[in-house]
Write an enzyme that holds these catalytic residues in place. Structure first.
Site, mmCIF file in Angstrom:
data_model
loop_
_atom_site.group_PDB
_atom_site.id
_atom_site.type_symbol
_atom_site.label_atom_id
_atom_site.label_comp_id
_atom_site.label_asym_id
_atom_site.label_seq_id
_atom_site.Cartn_x
_atom_site.Cartn_y
_atom_site.Cartn_z
ATOM 1 N N CYS A 13 -5.260 -3.248 2.694
ATOM 2 C CA CYS A 13 -5.015 -3.005 4.107
ATOM 3 C C CYS A 13 -6.251 -3.146 5.003
ATOM 4 O O CYS A 13 -6.687 -4.256 5.280
ATOM 5 C CB CYS A 13 -4.368 -1.630 4.276
ATOM 6 S SG CYS A 13 -3.465 -1.433 5.846
ATOM 7 N N LYS A 70 -9.469 1.663 -2.530
ATOM 8 C CA LYS A 70 -9.696 1.140 -1.184
ATOM 9 C C LYS A 70 -11.065 1.573 -0.659
ATOM 10 O O LYS A 70 -11.389 2.764 -0.651
ATOM 11 C CB LYS A 70 -8.580 1.647 -0.267
ATOM 12 C CG LYS A 70 -8.625 1.136 1.167
ATOM 13 C CD LYS A 70 -7.436 1.706 1.933
ATOM 14 C CE LYS A 70 -7.402 1.243 3.374
ATOM 15 N NZ LYS A 70 -6.245 1.836 4.086
ATOM 16 N N GLU A 108 0.845 -1.196 0.000
ATOM 17 C CA GLU A 108 0.000 0.000 0.000
ATOM 18 C C GLU A 108 0.879 1.243 0.000
ATOM 19 O O GLU A 108 1.940 1.274 0.623
ATOM 20 C CB GLU A 108 -0.888 0.000 1.242
ATOM 21 C CG GLU A 108 -1.821 1.192 1.345
ATOM 22 C CD GLU A 108 -2.658 1.196 2.619
ATOM 23 O OE1 GLU A 108 -3.719 1.838 2.625
ATOM 24 O OE2 GLU A 108 -2.249 0.550 3.617
#
Length: 276
Positions: free
Chosen positions: A155, A114, A40
């Site tokens: 994440c 995300k 990330e």
């Protein structure tokens, strides 16, 4: 398929980070990896929104994206750019935290923004409000490649199992979880969460991570957990990168996906229920 997980300790300067990333991508490709994955925010970590807006670029102008697309093309590999911080044209000025899957010809095979924002109170001195600087994505992504079907996450998404179930039921055999996982929550939860997502879905889970202390020009910085992990569909840890930057290699046998799902076919055992 051999996969190479790249573990990084980036700064808040994309120009400084890029040659390090390129060198490790080349190292992974030279070791036979046909799929290379970076963490990330491969282009940089910063606690300053003003600094982020000064060094990040729009997708079409981003030098990290352009350089890594060229590397994928030169090496003839699939490259998962875990995510990049990118400027957007949103009226509120928020950034995108966007993951890219790059094909061996350098083309962008898929993008994923995300979905789940890291808005947490880790400790009295570590409070994060990702949604203040980044706008959340709204669409789950599964992409078919020549070697496997891949589901893309980033994440904090790993704490939301419904997303992973949707990806697996949508055909994913490999799920990517590039991360810059906090060092406190990482020590407690990182491996457990990743193994749970693999077990629940019967997928390979590949999680390249940021590691160590990430210095910033303003004198601040943050720590990340490291320990890039590759998890097999039955839940075994295939590889753990520890806490040093570098490349971790792992060989994937996709027959293990169907084997695990055949033993416990829970993906197809959904039932409706009432309450609470």
């Amino acid at each position: 398929m051999r996969a190479g997980l790249v573990q990084l300790t980036v700064t808040d300067d994309p120009e400084v980070n890029l040659p390090v990333t390129v060198g490790l991508v080349r190292q992974a490709a030279a070791a036979g990896a046909g799929l290379v994955l970076t963490p990330e925010l491969t282009n940089g970590l910063s606690s300053s929104r003003a600094h982020q807006r000064s060094v990040f670029r729009h997708e079409e102008d981003d030098p990290t994206l352009a350089a890594l697309r060229a590397e994928a093309r030169a090496a003839g590999i699939w490259l998962l750019i875990g995510s990049l911080g990118l400027l957007t044209h949103d009226a509120d000025g928020r950034l995108a935290n966007r993951s890219f899957l790059i094909a061996p010809d350098g083309g962008i095979a898929a993008r994923y923004d995300k979905i789940h924002m890291f808005d947490v109170n880790v400790s009295p001195t570590e409070v994060y409000r990702e949604s203040e600087g980044y706008r959340p994505g709204t669409r789950a992504v599964v992409v078919e490649t020549a070697f496997a079907t891949i589901g893309m996450t980033v994440c904090y998404d790993v704490r939301f199992p419904a997303l992973y179930r949707r990806l697996a039921q949508g055909g994913a055999q490999i799920i990517t979880v590039p991360a810059a996982f906090n060092h406190i929550t990482g020590a407690a939860h990182w491996e457990t969460l990743l193994r749970a997502r693999a077990i629940e879905t019967g997928c390979f889970v590949l999680a390249p991570a940021q590691t160590g202390f990430h210095p910033e020009a303003n004198g601040k910085g943050r720590r990340t957990h490291g320990h890039s992990l590759a998890i097999a569909p039955w839940g075994e840890v295939m590889a753990d990168a520890g806490t040093e930057p570098g490349v971790t290699l792992v060989d994937l046998d996709l027959a293990e996906v169907e084997k695990a799902r055949g033993r416990v076919p829970s993906l197809w055992h959904d039932r409706s229920f009432e309450g609470p």
